[in-house]
Design a protein around this motif. Structure first.
Motif: not given
Length: 414
Positions: A89-90, A93, A96-98, A213-214, A242
């Motif tokens: 998951w890190n 993110y 894709h960032k936010n 998440g973000a 995130a």
């Protein structure tokens, strides 16, 4: 009848929508109102609500799920996906960032319980006075206003002029007197007063989003709550990347929000606040990422964080959603549990599974439904059957100190 259930029934009786091509058990509003009555017009909109599957469609979905589950991921790899879940998951993110998920501006339509009662009233007034808000009598905004009005009538009839608040709960006058006169009630108040200071300790209305998440839920919520005195939002994710995205956002402010890294699967990890202080827990597309064997423990722990009368709001993937049927052979970890190409995992629920989990955690059903929609790609002329489970479960209310069989009432929209 449960307060929220009562309102849903009243609103549903007022709706006069056509039933063709929609589910025979149409959920209570406001889960959308765009009903497909003419199949030839299917590509006129991107989404259609309350779809009913034919028996043939149901059987085809079961066959596809059975087929893509034939070949399981090897045990060594399954263990790796479990141990290194936060790493995947890190990486997600980091990549894709936010930008991957859209802000969930629909939250207040599906889950009006997020808002404290006073803020709900203010939004209702703002909507009525806005020149740009044109509300059709059959759309979900209209139904939301009906719920506001019915709630106000119900509250005034049952509590108006004859109620008071003790430790954040609403009682009639006799119950309040027995609570304040009873040493046990006083001791409880003293115990609360001895709690050390923690983020949001001065708030009177607290929300926790699990798996933030973000911040696609965080910031739509803060946009509404930031000017609401006495409210505080907690949000957590076990992907540190995130949480950093949330904290670095221009709208993040520690005065009314606390973002922290937390693994909800680890019962030994303390939360940065005591048990039984949350009014609302938001669990949206999060539980599906957790191994099925660990889900019940997560729900049990979250239930302890709720105040009596507090609400847990749940939305996640349903069985035979298009996302499940698209998996290829070799991506299945266990029954209805899959791993994506990026190493993140997803489970697809049934309504009964969700009810059993929250019921075992001691929570009471307010809403638990299957939300079937038809998503359309008008450019490619592709139709996708989406299936989600949406649920609302409440922690049982406090028992009266005078009569164990008599429950006190707490306004659910306080």
């Amino acid at each position: 009848m449960n307060f929220i259930t009562r309102l849903s029934v009243l609103c549903l009786r007022k709706s006069k929508m056509q039933q063709r091509h929609q589910s025979s058990r149409r959920p209570a509003v406001p889960l959308g109102s765009r009903i497909l009555t003419d199949p030839s017009k299917v590509f006129e909109h991107n989404m259609w609500d309350h779809m009913q599957w034919s028996q043939e469609e149901e059987e085809n979905a079961k066959e596809k799920a059975a087929e893509n589950s034939l070949v399981k991921v090897q045990w060594e790899d399954q263990d790796k996906y479990e141990r290194e879940a936060s790493k995947y998951w890190n990486e997600f993110y980091k990549t894709h960032k936010n930008n991957f998920f859209k802000d969930r501006n629909w939250l207040f339509l599906e889950f009006p319980e997020i808002l404290p009662e006073k803020r709900r009233e203010e939004l209702k007034t703002e909507e009525r006075s806005s020149e740009h808000t044109k509300i059709n009598s059959t759309n979900s905004f209209s139904h939301k206003n009906e719920m506001f009005e019915e709630g106000e009538k119900y509250w005034k009839k049952n509590y108006g002029g004859g109620s008071t608040s003790v430790q954040g709960y609403v009682y009639n006058k006799n119950q309040a007197k027995s609570l304040t006169d009873n040493p046990q009630g006083k001791n409880r108040g003293e115990e609360l007063g001895r709690l050390e200071s923690f983020p949001g300790s001065d708030a009177t209305y607290r929300i926790l989003e699990v798996g933030c998440g973000a911040g696609n839920s965080v910031f739509p919520i803060l946009k509404v709550l930031c000017n609401t005195p006495g409210t505080f939002l907690y949000c957590c994710d076990f992907a540190s990347g995130a949480v950093e995205l949330v904290k670095s956002h221009s709208s993040y402010n520690s005065a009314w929000c606390s973002a922290f890294v937390h693994d909800v699967c680890d019962d030994a990890l303390p939360y940065p606040f005591p048990d039984e202080i949350l009014d609302v827990i938001l669990l949206v597309f999060v539980l599906s990422t957790i191994h099925p064997d660990r889900m019940q423990g997560v729900v049990n722990r979250l239930a302890k964080l709720l105040k009596p009368g507090g609400m847990l709001l749940f939305r996640d993937y349903g069985r035979y959603d298009t996302a499940q049927l698209r998996f290829k052979k070799g991506r299945c970890l266990s029954e209805n549990f899959y791993v994506r190409g990026d190493g993140t995992r997803v489970y697809f629920f049934t309504k009964d599974e969700v009810w059993n989990m929250f019921n075992l955690a001691g929570l009471t059903e307010v809403q638990n439904l299957v939300d079937r929609r038809l998503q359309v790609n008008r450019k490619k002329k592709v139709k996708m059957q989406r299936v989600w489970i949406q649920s609302k479960f409440q922690k049982p209310l406090l028992l009266s100190l005078n009569n164990p069989e008599e429950t006190t009432e707490r306004h659910p929209y306080r």
